[in-house]
Design an enzyme around this catalytic site. Sequence first.
Site, PDB file in Angstrom:
ATOM      1  N   ASP A   1       0.816  -1.218   0.000  1.00 37.88           N
ATOM      2  CA  ASP A   1       0.000   0.000   0.000  1.00 37.88           C
ATOM      3  C   ASP A   1       0.850   1.269   0.000  1.00 37.88           C
ATOM      4  O   ASP A   1       1.948   1.287   0.552  1.00 37.88           O
ATOM      5  CB  ASP A   1      -0.901  -0.017   1.245  1.00 37.88           C
ATOM      6  CG  ASP A   1      -2.040   0.979   1.131  1.00 37.88           C
ATOM      7  OD1 ASP A   1      -2.273   1.511   0.031  1.00 37.88           O
ATOM      8  OD2 ASP A   1      -2.688   1.239   2.154  1.00 37.88           O
TER       9      ASP A   1
ATOM     10  N   HIS B   1       2.779   3.040  -9.002  1.00 42.05           N
ATOM     11  CA  HIS B   1       2.631   1.589  -9.202  1.00 42.05           C
ATOM     12  C   HIS B   1       3.878   1.004  -9.877  1.00 42.05           C
ATOM     13  O   HIS B   1       4.270  -0.120  -9.557  1.00 42.05           O
ATOM     14  CB  HIS B   1       1.371   1.286 -10.016  1.00 42.05           C
ATOM     15  CG  HIS B   1       0.105   1.682  -9.304  1.00 42.05           C
ATOM     16  ND1 HIS B   1      -0.132   1.351  -7.982  1.00 42.05           N
ATOM     17  CD2 HIS B   1      -0.981   2.381  -9.707  1.00 42.05           C
ATOM     18  CE1 HIS B   1      -1.306   1.833  -7.612  1.00 42.05           C
ATOM     19  NE2 HIS B   1      -1.844   2.470  -8.644  1.00 42.05           N
TER      20      HIS B   1
ATOM     21  N   LEU C   1      11.498 -20.014  -2.963  1.00 38.07           N
ATOM     22  CA  LEU C   1      10.326 -19.296  -2.445  1.00 38.07           C
ATOM     23  C   LEU C   1       9.043 -19.668  -3.193  1.00 38.07           C
ATOM     24  O   LEU C   1       9.047 -19.780  -4.424  1.00 38.07           O
ATOM     25  CB  LEU C   1      10.578 -17.790  -2.613  1.00 38.07           C
ATOM     26  CG  LEU C   1       9.417 -16.860  -2.225  1.00 38.07           C
ATOM     27  CD1 LEU C   1       9.243 -16.826  -0.708  1.00 38.07           C
ATOM     28  CD2 LEU C   1       9.670 -15.441  -2.751  1.00 38.07           C
TER      29      LEU C   1
HETATM   30  C1  FPP Z   1      -2.090   0.107  -3.244  1.00 38.27           C
HETATM   31  O1  FPP Z   1      -1.561   1.418  -3.215  1.00 38.27           O
HETATM   32  C2  FPP Z   1      -1.540  -0.589  -4.372  1.00 38.27           C
HETATM   33  C3  FPP Z   1      -2.248  -1.200  -5.362  1.00 38.27           C
HETATM   34  C4  FPP Z   1      -3.711  -1.239  -5.371  1.00 38.27           C
HETATM   35  C5  FPP Z   1      -1.573  -1.830  -6.501  1.00 38.27           C
HETATM   36  C6  FPP Z   1      -0.381  -2.645  -6.126  1.00 38.27           C
HETATM   37  C7  FPP Z   1       0.290  -3.013  -7.362  1.00 38.27           C
HETATM   38  C8  FPP Z   1       1.621  -3.050  -7.529  1.00 38.27           C
HETATM   39  C9  FPP Z   1       2.617  -2.799  -6.469  1.00 38.27           C
HETATM   40  C10 FPP Z   1       2.148  -3.451  -8.863  1.00 38.27           C
HETATM   41  C11 FPP Z   1       1.897  -4.897  -9.008  1.00 38.27           C
HETATM   42  C12 FPP Z   1       2.763  -5.458  -9.972  1.00 38.27           C
HETATM   43  C13 FPP Z   1       3.141  -6.739  -9.993  1.00 38.27           C
HETATM   44  C14 FPP Z   1       4.122  -7.080 -11.015  1.00 38.27           C
HETATM   45  C15 FPP Z   1       2.665  -7.777  -9.078  1.00 38.27           C
HETATM   46  P1  FPP Z   1      -2.543   2.654  -3.477  1.00 38.27           P
HETATM   47  O2  FPP Z   1      -2.561   2.931  -4.928  1.00 38.27           O
HETATM   48  O3  FPP Z   1      -3.881   2.350  -2.876  1.00 38.27           O
HETATM   49  O4  FPP Z   1      -1.804   3.772  -2.714  1.00 38.27           O
HETATM   50  P2  FPP Z   1      -2.500   5.009  -1.991  1.00 38.27           P
HETATM   51  O5  FPP Z   1      -3.310   4.460  -0.862  1.00 38.27           O
HETATM   52  O6  FPP Z   1      -1.329   5.815  -1.533  1.00 38.27           O
HETATM   53  O7  FPP Z   1      -3.327   5.713  -3.029  1.00 38.27           O
END
Ligand code: FPP
Length: 236
Positions: free
Chosen positions: A21, A38, A131
């Site tokens: 997050d 992201h 893993l």
């Molecule tokens: C939450 O942060 C994050 C997500 C909903 C997306 C997570 C995805 C990735 C880290 C990329 C995934 C890629 C692979 C290759 C598995 P948020 O956007 O809700 O952050 P915020 O709360 O600060 O807005």
Amino acid sequence: MFFKKKLKERPLPKHIAIIMDGNGRWAKKQGLPRSAGHVAGAKTFKNIARYCNKIGLSYLTVYAFSTENWKRPQQEVEGIMNLLRDYLRDAENFKDENIRVRFLGNREPLADDIKELMLKNENESKNATGLNLNIAINYGGRDEITTAVREIVKSGVAVEDITEELISQNLYTKDMPDPDFIIRPSGEYRLSNYLIWQSAYAEYWFSDVLWPDFSSKHLEKAIEDFNKRNRRFGGV
Ligand code: FPP
């Protein structure tokens, strides 16, 4: 080095689950679009997965996309899906590293090419002995339990044969140990529908660090804290 030595001497959790997050807030802080958050988050994910493999962790599950994340702007959803595509196409991710990858969640609404790449990655890495990496995509804990209940009812099992074990065996995580350690960075203190059945006895670790800034040092600290916890499982 000092830390690494200490880490080896301590038992690792069996299964770490991470809610990745804070990507959006990280991007905002830098004056960048959310998509850049992201991209940075995906890099952190790869680093942390590699690190977990290196220290000999058995299971790592990351929350990449929830059943609720479809509500985000289409452009953001597409951005996350494209990052997933890039990762899946890069078969190098798994071949040299002996990481077994699996996906948790309902694949039905995903694009066909992503579904194919998921299967390909699962098949190609199925004999890896390092893993066990689970990537939760279109995953929701309530959705998972509902699907499991439907399967159980469809199988015609007798009411008295419905056990916790039977439910566990109908979840995406069947045959895996439950997560014993759940990590959520970014200063939020919620489970957000993540592994809600499996995390019944998990320990939780929260941090204000935003996911793109999360490093192996934070993970080492988290594991150090995990080892200080006294896990009683309802006993005394
Ligand atoms: C939450 O942060 C994050 C997500 C909903 C997306 C997570 C995805 C990735 C880290 C990329 C995934 C890629 C692979 C290759 C598995 P948020 O956007 O809700 O952050 P915020 O709360 O600060 O807005």
